[in-house]
Design an enzyme around this catalytic site. Structure first.
Site, short mmCIF file in Angstrom:
data_model
loop_
_atom_site.label_atom_id
_atom_site.label_comp_id
_atom_site.label_asym_id
_atom_site.label_seq_id
_atom_site.Cartn_x
_atom_site.Cartn_y
_atom_site.Cartn_z
N ARG A 164 35.38 66.61 53.87
CA ARG A 164 36.01 67.52 52.89
C ARG A 164 36.47 68.82 53.56
NH1 ARG A 164 35.47 63.42 51.17
NH2 ARG A 164 34.66 62.71 49.16
N SER A 238 33.77 66.52 41.81
CA SER A 238 32.50 66.94 42.41
C SER A 238 32.56 68.44 42.69
CB SER A 238 32.28 66.22 43.73
OG SER A 238 32.35 64.84 43.53
N GLU A 334 32.81 72.69 46.58
CA GLU A 334 33.97 71.97 47.12
C GLU A 334 35.29 72.64 46.72
OE1 GLU A 334 33.78 67.48 47.06
OE2 GLU A 334 35.77 67.74 46.20
C1 FAD Z 1 38.11 64.17 38.02
C2 FAD Z 1 38.28 64.54 39.47
C3 FAD Z 1 37.89 63.64 40.45
C4 FAD Z 1 38.05 63.96 41.81
N1 FAD Z 1 37.66 63.05 42.74
C5 FAD Z 1 37.81 63.33 44.06
C6 FAD Z 1 37.42 62.38 45.05
O1 FAD Z 1 36.99 61.27 44.75
N2 FAD Z 1 37.59 62.71 46.36
C7 FAD Z 1 38.11 63.92 46.73
O2 FAD Z 1 38.23 64.15 47.94
N3 FAD Z 1 38.49 64.84 45.81
C8 FAD Z 1 38.35 64.57 44.49
N4 FAD Z 1 38.73 65.50 43.54
C9 FAD Z 1 39.28 66.80 43.97
C10 FAD Z 1 40.82 66.85 43.97
O3 FAD Z 1 41.35 65.76 43.29
C11 FAD Z 1 41.36 66.83 45.41
O4 FAD Z 1 40.83 67.89 46.15
C12 FAD Z 1 42.89 66.95 45.43
O5 FAD Z 1 43.36 66.70 46.74
C13 FAD Z 1 43.38 68.31 44.94
O6 FAD Z 1 44.78 68.22 44.80
P1 FAD Z 1 45.61 69.30 43.99
O7 FAD Z 1 47.04 69.01 44.21
O8 FAD Z 1 45.15 69.32 42.58
O9 FAD Z 1 45.19 70.64 44.74
P2 FAD Z 1 45.01 72.12 44.14
O10 FAD Z 1 43.77 72.13 43.28
O11 FAD Z 1 46.26 72.60 43.53
O12 FAD Z 1 44.72 72.94 45.48
C14 FAD Z 1 43.52 72.73 46.21
C15 FAD Z 1 43.61 73.58 47.49
O13 FAD Z 1 44.65 73.08 48.33
C16 FAD Z 1 45.65 74.09 48.54
N5 FAD Z 1 46.93 73.40 48.50
C17 FAD Z 1 47.40 72.62 47.49
N6 FAD Z 1 48.60 72.10 47.82
C18 FAD Z 1 48.89 72.55 49.07
C19 FAD Z 1 50.00 72.36 49.96
N7 FAD Z 1 51.07 71.61 49.64
N8 FAD Z 1 49.97 73.02 51.15
C20 FAD Z 1 48.92 73.79 51.51
N9 FAD Z 1 47.84 73.99 50.71
C21 FAD Z 1 47.83 73.38 49.49
C22 FAD Z 1 45.47 75.10 47.41
O14 FAD Z 1 45.92 76.39 47.80
C23 FAD Z 1 43.95 75.04 47.23
O15 FAD Z 1 43.30 75.83 48.20
C24 FAD Z 1 38.60 65.20 42.18
C25 FAD Z 1 39.02 66.11 41.17
C26 FAD Z 1 38.87 65.78 39.83
C27 FAD Z 1 39.33 66.74 38.78
#
Ligand code: FAD
Length: 338
Positions: A164, A238, A334
Protein backbone atom coordinates in the site's frame (compact mmCIF):
# COMPACT_ATOMS: atom_id res chain seq x y z
CA UNK A 1 -9.64 26.02 -19.08
CA UNK A 2 -12.76 26.15 -16.91
CA UNK A 3 -12.28 26.88 -13.21
CA UNK A 4 -15.38 25.70 -11.36
CA UNK A 5 -16.02 27.48 -8.08
CA UNK A 6 -17.64 26.32 -4.84
CA UNK A 7 -17.86 22.67 -5.87
CA UNK A 8 -19.50 20.43 -3.26
CA UNK A 9 -17.17 17.46 -2.77
CA UNK A 10 -19.55 15.30 -0.72
CA UNK A 11 -20.61 13.34 -3.80
CA UNK A 12 -16.98 13.15 -4.95
CA UNK A 13 -15.67 11.20 -1.95
CA UNK A 14 -16.83 7.69 -1.06
CA UNK A 15 -16.96 8.54 2.68
CA UNK A 16 -19.53 11.24 1.80
CA UNK A 17 -17.71 13.69 4.09
CA UNK A 18 -18.56 17.38 3.82
CA UNK A 19 -16.07 19.61 1.98
CA UNK A 20 -16.18 22.30 -0.68
CA UNK A 21 -13.56 22.98 -3.36
CA UNK A 22 -13.15 26.70 -3.66
CA UNK A 23 -11.79 26.06 -7.17
CA UNK A 24 -11.77 22.89 -9.24
CA UNK A 25 -10.35 22.16 -12.70
CA UNK A 26 -11.06 18.97 -14.65
CA UNK A 27 -7.87 17.50 -16.12
CA UNK A 28 -8.42 15.65 -19.40
CA UNK A 29 -4.87 15.78 -20.79
CA UNK A 30 -1.28 16.66 -19.92
CA UNK A 31 -1.86 20.04 -21.61
CA UNK A 32 -4.65 20.77 -19.11
CA UNK A 33 -2.17 20.37 -16.25
CA UNK A 34 0.26 22.77 -17.90
CA UNK A 35 -2.54 25.30 -18.42
CA UNK A 36 -3.20 25.24 -14.68
CA UNK A 37 0.51 25.62 -13.85
CA UNK A 38 0.88 28.52 -16.30
CA UNK A 39 -2.23 30.35 -15.11
CA UNK A 40 -1.31 33.54 -13.22
CA UNK A 41 -4.35 33.29 -10.91
CA UNK A 42 -4.17 29.63 -9.87
CA UNK A 43 -0.76 28.35 -11.05
CA UNK A 44 0.98 28.90 -7.69
CA UNK A 45 -1.85 27.81 -5.40
CA UNK A 46 -1.70 24.59 -3.35
CA UNK A 47 -3.25 21.67 -5.26
CA UNK A 48 -5.10 18.51 -4.40
CA UNK A 49 -5.14 15.79 -7.05
CA UNK A 50 -8.51 14.05 -6.89
CA UNK A 51 -9.44 10.76 -8.55
CA UNK A 52 -12.58 8.93 -7.45
CA UNK A 53 -12.25 10.12 -3.84
CA UNK A 54 -12.39 6.55 -2.48
CA UNK A 55 -9.22 6.74 -0.42
CA UNK A 56 -9.54 10.20 1.11
CA UNK A 57 -10.74 11.66 4.40
CA UNK A 58 -11.77 15.30 4.10
CA UNK A 59 -11.39 17.07 7.43
CA UNK A 60 -11.62 20.57 5.88
CA UNK A 61 -12.12 22.31 2.57
CA UNK A 62 -9.04 21.69 0.45
CA UNK A 63 -6.87 24.78 0.09
CA UNK A 64 -6.09 26.20 -3.35
CA UNK A 65 -7.29 24.24 -6.35
CA UNK A 66 -8.59 20.70 -6.78
CA UNK A 67 -7.36 18.96 -9.93
CA UNK A 68 -10.01 16.37 -10.79
CA UNK A 69 -8.36 13.76 -13.00
CA UNK A 70 -10.52 12.78 -15.99
CA UNK A 71 -7.95 11.60 -18.57
CA UNK A 72 -9.82 9.01 -20.67
CA UNK A 73 -8.98 6.13 -22.99
CA UNK A 74 -8.09 2.45 -22.92
CA UNK A 75 -6.08 0.69 -25.62
CA UNK A 76 -3.89 -2.29 -26.38
CA UNK A 77 -0.33 -1.10 -26.97
CA UNK A 78 1.35 -4.42 -27.74
CA UNK A 79 0.50 -8.10 -27.95
CA UNK A 80 3.79 -9.91 -27.40
CA UNK A 81 4.43 -13.63 -27.01
CA UNK A 82 4.85 -13.17 -23.28
CA UNK A 83 2.34 -10.39 -22.46
CA UNK A 84 -0.38 -7.99 -23.50
CA UNK A 85 0.55 -4.40 -22.73
CA UNK A 86 -2.47 -2.18 -22.18
CA UNK A 87 -2.64 1.54 -21.47
CA UNK A 88 -5.40 3.45 -19.72
CA UNK A 89 -6.04 7.10 -18.98
CA UNK A 90 -5.76 8.01 -15.30
CA UNK A 91 -9.39 9.11 -15.10
CA UNK A 92 -10.82 5.76 -16.20
CA UNK A 93 -12.58 3.67 -13.58
CA UNK A 94 -10.26 0.92 -12.36
CA UNK A 95 -13.05 -1.67 -12.35
CA UNK A 96 -14.10 -0.69 -15.89
CA UNK A 97 -10.51 -1.37 -17.00
CA UNK A 98 -10.59 -4.81 -15.33
CA UNK A 99 -13.89 -5.60 -17.10
CA UNK A 100 -12.66 -4.29 -20.46
CA UNK A 101 -9.45 -6.35 -20.43
CA UNK A 102 -11.39 -9.50 -19.54
CA UNK A 103 -13.93 -8.82 -22.30
CA UNK A 104 -11.01 -8.61 -24.77
CA UNK A 105 -9.68 -11.96 -23.48
CA UNK A 106 -6.61 -10.42 -21.87
CA UNK A 107 -6.80 -11.87 -18.36
CA UNK A 108 -4.62 -10.92 -15.40
CA UNK A 109 -6.53 -8.25 -13.48
CA UNK A 110 -9.45 -10.41 -12.28
CA UNK A 111 -8.26 -10.59 -8.63
CA UNK A 112 -8.33 -6.77 -8.53
CA UNK A 113 -11.99 -6.52 -9.61
CA UNK A 114 -14.36 -4.08 -7.94
CA UNK A 115 -11.71 -1.91 -6.26
CA UNK A 116 -13.29 1.57 -6.36
CA UNK A 117 -11.52 4.57 -7.82
CA UNK A 118 -9.52 5.53 -10.85
CA UNK A 119 -6.67 4.00 -12.84
CA UNK A 120 -4.43 6.97 -11.97
CA UNK A 121 -4.73 6.43 -8.22
CA UNK A 122 -3.98 2.70 -8.45
CA UNK A 123 -0.17 3.15 -8.41
CA UNK A 124 -0.34 5.70 -5.56
CA UNK A 125 -1.00 3.04 -2.98
CA UNK A 126 -0.14 0.02 -5.13
CA UNK A 127 -3.68 -1.32 -4.87
CA UNK A 128 -3.96 -4.94 -3.94
CA UNK A 129 -6.50 -7.64 -3.24
CA UNK A 130 -6.87 -11.42 -3.24
CA UNK A 131 -3.19 -12.18 -3.69
CA UNK A 132 -2.37 -9.66 -6.47
CA UNK A 133 -0.95 -6.14 -6.25
CA UNK A 134 -0.73 -3.54 -8.98
CA UNK A 135 3.06 -3.95 -9.01
CA UNK A 136 2.58 -7.56 -10.24
CA UNK A 137 0.96 -6.26 -13.44
CA UNK A 138 2.67 -2.90 -13.78
CA UNK A 139 4.66 -1.79 -16.83
CA UNK A 140 5.09 2.02 -16.56
CA UNK A 141 3.20 5.28 -16.15
CA UNK A 142 3.25 8.86 -17.33
CA UNK A 143 2.99 11.69 -14.84
CA UNK A 144 3.22 15.44 -15.08
CA UNK A 145 5.72 16.99 -12.68
CA UNK A 146 3.67 19.63 -10.88
CA UNK A 147 6.75 21.79 -10.38
CA UNK A 148 8.25 21.85 -13.89
CA UNK A 149 5.15 20.91 -15.94
CA UNK A 150 7.18 18.23 -17.74
CA UNK A 151 5.78 14.78 -18.49
CA UNK A 152 7.93 11.96 -17.17
CA UNK A 153 7.69 8.20 -17.61
CA UNK A 154 8.34 6.02 -14.57
CA UNK A 155 9.00 2.29 -14.64
CA UNK A 156 8.32 -0.12 -11.81
CA UNK A 157 11.65 0.49 -10.04
CA UNK A 158 11.12 4.27 -10.13
CA UNK A 159 7.66 3.88 -8.56
CA UNK A 160 9.18 2.10 -5.51
CA UNK A 161 6.09 0.03 -4.83
CA UNK A 162 5.61 -1.46 -1.39
CA UNK A 163 2.65 -2.72 0.61
CA UNK A 164 0.00 0.00 0.00
CA UNK A 165 2.89 2.31 -0.75
CA UNK A 166 4.83 3.96 -3.58
CA UNK A 167 7.04 6.94 -4.34
CA UNK A 168 3.79 8.95 -4.76
CA UNK A 169 3.24 8.68 -1.00
CA UNK A 170 6.89 9.51 -0.32
CA UNK A 171 9.34 11.64 -2.29
CA UNK A 172 6.77 12.55 -4.98
CA UNK A 173 3.78 13.12 -2.66
CA UNK A 174 1.80 16.06 -4.01
CA UNK A 175 4.40 16.67 -6.72
CA UNK A 176 3.09 14.52 -9.58
CA UNK A 177 -0.15 14.04 -11.43
CA UNK A 178 -0.35 10.59 -13.03
CA UNK A 179 -1.98 10.82 -16.45
CA UNK A 180 -1.60 7.33 -17.99
CA UNK A 181 -0.81 3.86 -16.68
CA UNK A 182 0.48 0.87 -18.66
CA UNK A 183 -0.04 -2.68 -17.47
CA UNK A 184 1.64 -5.94 -18.46
CA UNK A 185 -0.72 -8.92 -18.49
CA UNK A 186 1.51 -12.01 -18.71
CA UNK A 187 0.97 -14.79 -21.26
CA UNK A 188 0.33 -17.59 -20.65
CA UNK A 189 -2.14 -16.56 -18.00
CA UNK A 190 -1.67 -18.22 -14.60
CA UNK A 191 -4.53 -18.05 -12.08
CA UNK A 192 -3.78 -16.68 -8.60
CA UNK A 193 -5.81 -18.75 -6.16
CA UNK A 194 -3.65 -18.79 -3.03
CA UNK A 195 -5.88 -16.41 -1.07
CA UNK A 196 -8.02 -18.12 1.59
CA UNK A 197 -11.41 -16.90 0.31
CA UNK A 198 -10.60 -18.09 -3.21
CA UNK A 199 -9.31 -21.48 -1.97
CA UNK A 200 -12.64 -21.85 -0.18
CA UNK A 201 -14.53 -21.15 -3.44
CA UNK A 202 -12.48 -23.82 -5.22
CA UNK A 203 -13.34 -26.30 -2.46
CA UNK A 204 -17.04 -25.33 -2.37
CA UNK A 205 -17.62 -25.40 -6.14
CA UNK A 206 -15.24 -28.23 -7.05
CA UNK A 207 -13.91 -26.01 -9.89
CA UNK A 208 -10.19 -26.67 -9.50
CA UNK A 209 -9.09 -24.89 -12.68
CA UNK A 210 -11.30 -21.77 -12.87
CA UNK A 211 -10.91 -19.42 -15.83
CA UNK A 212 -10.31 -15.69 -15.33
CA UNK A 213 -14.01 -14.84 -15.70
CA UNK A 214 -14.91 -17.29 -12.92
CA UNK A 215 -12.26 -15.79 -10.62
CA UNK A 216 -13.59 -12.31 -11.47
CA UNK A 217 -17.13 -13.43 -10.54
CA UNK A 218 -15.89 -15.01 -7.30
CA UNK A 219 -13.93 -11.90 -6.31
CA UNK A 220 -16.95 -9.65 -7.04
CA UNK A 221 -19.26 -11.91 -5.02
CA UNK A 222 -16.84 -12.13 -2.06
CA UNK A 223 -16.31 -8.36 -2.04
CA UNK A 224 -20.05 -7.58 -2.26
CA UNK A 225 -20.63 -9.93 0.63
CA UNK A 226 -17.82 -8.60 2.83
CA UNK A 227 -17.51 -4.89 2.15
CA UNK A 228 -20.12 -2.17 2.63
CA UNK A 229 -21.12 -0.43 -0.60
CA UNK A 230 -20.18 3.30 -0.43
CA UNK A 231 -23.39 4.05 -2.36
CA UNK A 232 -25.30 2.79 0.70
CA UNK A 233 -23.00 3.77 3.57
CA UNK A 234 -20.04 6.13 3.22
CA UNK A 235 -16.62 4.52 3.72
CA UNK A 236 -13.10 4.39 2.27
CA UNK A 237 -12.60 0.61 2.36
CA UNK A 238 -9.95 -0.65 4.80
CA UNK A 239 -9.14 2.24 7.09
CA UNK A 240 -5.87 0.80 8.45
CA UNK A 241 -3.02 -1.09 6.83
CA UNK A 242 -2.35 -4.62 8.04
CA UNK A 243 0.71 -4.19 10.30
CA UNK A 244 3.90 -6.04 9.40
CA UNK A 245 5.95 -7.09 12.45
CA UNK A 246 9.15 -8.98 13.16
CA UNK A 247 9.05 -12.62 14.28
CA UNK A 248 9.95 -11.47 17.81
CA UNK A 249 7.10 -8.92 17.92
CA UNK A 250 4.75 -11.57 16.59
CA UNK A 251 5.72 -13.94 19.41
CA UNK A 252 5.07 -11.15 21.91
CA UNK A 253 1.59 -10.54 20.47
CA UNK A 254 0.75 -14.24 20.42
CA UNK A 255 1.75 -14.21 24.09
CA UNK A 256 -0.89 -11.52 24.66
CA UNK A 257 -3.54 -13.42 22.68
CA UNK A 258 -2.87 -16.87 21.18
CA UNK A 259 -5.71 -16.45 18.65
CA UNK A 260 -4.15 -13.45 16.86
CA UNK A 261 -4.45 -13.82 13.06
CA UNK A 262 -0.97 -13.72 11.49
CA UNK A 263 0.54 -14.70 8.14
CA UNK A 264 4.24 -15.45 7.58
CA UNK A 265 5.93 -13.39 4.84
CA UNK A 266 8.81 -14.63 2.68
CA UNK A 267 11.33 -12.34 4.45
CA UNK A 268 10.63 -13.88 7.87
CA UNK A 269 8.34 -11.08 9.09
CA UNK A 270 4.62 -11.52 9.81
CA UNK A 271 1.54 -9.68 8.60
CA UNK A 272 -1.20 -9.23 11.18
CA UNK A 273 -4.88 -8.76 10.32
CA UNK A 274 -5.68 -5.19 11.44
CA UNK A 275 -9.41 -6.00 11.37
CA UNK A 276 -8.88 -8.85 13.83
CA UNK A 277 -6.91 -6.59 16.23
CA UNK A 278 -9.67 -3.95 16.11
CA UNK A 279 -12.38 -6.55 16.62
CA UNK A 280 -10.43 -8.06 19.54
CA UNK A 281 -10.52 -4.62 21.18
CA UNK A 282 -14.32 -4.68 20.97
CA UNK A 283 -14.79 -1.99 18.31
CA UNK A 284 -16.99 -3.79 15.80
CA UNK A 285 -20.30 -1.93 15.45
CA UNK A 286 -19.25 0.89 17.85
CA UNK A 287 -19.55 4.61 17.02
CA UNK A 288 -18.18 7.95 18.09
CA UNK A 289 -20.57 10.66 17.03
CA UNK A 290 -21.70 9.84 13.50
CA UNK A 291 -18.56 7.88 12.63
CA UNK A 292 -18.67 4.16 13.24
CA UNK A 293 -16.95 0.82 12.86
CA UNK A 294 -18.79 -1.40 10.41
CA UNK A 295 -20.72 -4.13 12.20
CA UNK A 296 -19.44 -6.99 9.99
CA UNK A 297 -16.00 -5.71 8.97
CA UNK A 298 -14.03 -4.06 11.79
CA UNK A 299 -11.38 -2.72 9.38
CA UNK A 300 -13.91 -0.44 7.68
CA UNK A 301 -14.91 2.84 9.30
CA UNK A 302 -18.23 4.20 8.10
CA UNK A 303 -20.18 7.43 7.95
CA UNK A 304 -23.43 6.73 9.78
CA UNK A 305 -25.08 9.84 8.35
CA UNK A 306 -23.74 13.29 8.94
CA UNK A 307 -20.21 12.42 10.08
CA UNK A 308 -17.48 15.02 9.72
CA UNK A 309 -13.90 14.13 8.86
CA UNK A 310 -12.93 15.22 12.39
CA UNK A 311 -15.29 12.63 13.88
CA UNK A 312 -13.79 9.94 11.64
CA UNK A 313 -10.29 10.88 12.84
CA UNK A 314 -11.38 10.94 16.50
CA UNK A 315 -12.73 7.41 16.08
CA UNK A 316 -9.58 6.31 14.23
CA UNK A 317 -7.35 7.66 17.02
CA UNK A 318 -9.41 5.96 19.72
CA UNK A 319 -9.04 2.66 17.85
CA UNK A 320 -5.30 3.20 17.44
CA UNK A 321 -4.93 3.86 21.17
CA UNK A 322 -6.81 0.77 22.26
CA UNK A 323 -4.98 -1.51 19.79
CA UNK A 324 -1.67 -0.06 20.98
CA UNK A 325 -2.69 -0.49 24.62
CA UNK A 326 -3.63 -4.14 24.19
CA UNK A 327 -1.14 -5.38 21.57
CA UNK A 328 1.64 -2.77 21.46
CA UNK A 329 0.97 -2.27 17.73
CA UNK A 330 0.58 1.12 16.05
CA UNK A 331 -2.04 0.95 13.30
CA UNK A 332 -1.32 3.16 10.31
CA UNK A 333 -4.24 4.70 8.41
CA UNK A 334 -4.51 3.82 4.71
CA UNK A 335 -6.47 6.80 3.27
CA UNK A 336 -4.95 10.21 2.66
CA UNK A 337 -6.17 12.82 5.15
CA UNK A 338 -6.91 16.29 3.75
C1 FAD B 1 -15.37 -0.05 -0.56
C2 FAD B 1 -13.91 0.16 -0.82
C3 FAD B 1 -13.09 -0.94 -1.03
C4 FAD B 1 -11.72 -0.77 -1.28
N1 FAD B 1 -10.95 -1.87 -1.48
C5 FAD B 1 -9.62 -1.74 -1.74
C6 FAD B 1 -8.82 -2.89 -1.97
O1 FAD B 1 -9.29 -4.02 -1.99
N2 FAD B 1 -7.49 -2.69 -2.22
C7 FAD B 1 -6.94 -1.45 -2.25
O2 FAD B 1 -5.73 -1.35 -2.48
N3 FAD B 1 -7.70 -0.33 -2.04
C8 FAD B 1 -9.02 -0.45 -1.78
N4 FAD B 1 -9.79 0.66 -1.56
C9 FAD B 1 -9.18 2.00 -1.59
C10 FAD B 1 -9.33 2.73 -2.95
O3 FAD B 1 -10.27 2.09 -3.75
C11 FAD B 1 -7.98 2.75 -3.70
O4 FAD B 1 -7.00 3.36 -2.91
C12 FAD B 1 -8.10 3.53 -5.01
O5 FAD B 1 -6.93 3.34 -5.77
C13 FAD B 1 -8.36 5.02 -4.80
O6 FAD B 1 -8.66 5.58 -6.05
P1 FAD B 1 -9.33 7.01 -6.19
O7 FAD B 1 -9.32 7.36 -7.63
O8 FAD B 1 -10.64 7.02 -5.52
O9 FAD B 1 -8.28 7.91 -5.40
P2 FAD B 1 -8.55 9.22 -4.51
O10 FAD B 1 -9.25 8.80 -3.25
O11 FAD B 1 -9.18 10.29 -5.32
O12 FAD B 1 -7.05 9.65 -4.16
C14 FAD B 1 -6.25 8.83 -3.32
C15 FAD B 1 -4.85 9.45 -3.27
O13 FAD B 1 -4.24 9.36 -4.55
C16 FAD B 1 -3.93 10.67 -5.07
N5 FAD B 1 -4.25 10.62 -6.49
C17 FAD B 1 -5.44 10.27 -7.05
N6 FAD B 1 -5.35 10.30 -8.40
C18 FAD B 1 -4.08 10.66 -8.69
C19 FAD B 1 -3.36 10.86 -9.92
N7 FAD B 1 -3.94 10.71 -11.13
N8 FAD B 1 -2.07 11.27 -9.84
C20 FAD B 1 -1.45 11.44 -8.64
N9 FAD B 1 -2.07 11.26 -7.46
C21 FAD B 1 -3.38 10.87 -7.48
C22 FAD B 1 -4.82 11.63 -4.28
O14 FAD B 1 -4.23 12.92 -4.22
C23 FAD B 1 -4.85 10.94 -2.92
O15 FAD B 1 -3.67 11.22 -2.19
C24 FAD B 1 -11.17 0.53 -1.32
C25 FAD B 1 -12.01 1.65 -1.14
C26 FAD B 1 -13.36 1.47 -0.89
C27 FAD B 1 -14.25 2.67 -0.72
Amino acid sequence: MVVEEGVNLRALNSFALPAVARRMVRIRSEADVRRVLDDPAIGRLPRLVLGGGSNLVFTRDPAGVVLKVEVAGMRLLQANDDAWIVEAGAGESWHALVEWTLAQDWPGLENLALIPGTVGAAPVQNIGAYGVELTDRFESLDAVDLVTGRTVTLDRAACRFGYRDSVFKGALAGKSLITRVRLRLPRPWVPVLGYQDLERRVAETGITAPDARTIFDWVCAIRRDKLPDPAEIGNAGSFFKNPVVTAEQCRDIIGRDPHVVHYPLPDGSFKLAAGWLIDACGWKGKSIGHAGVHDRQALVLVNRGEASGAEVLTLARAIQESVYGRFGIRLEPEPAVV
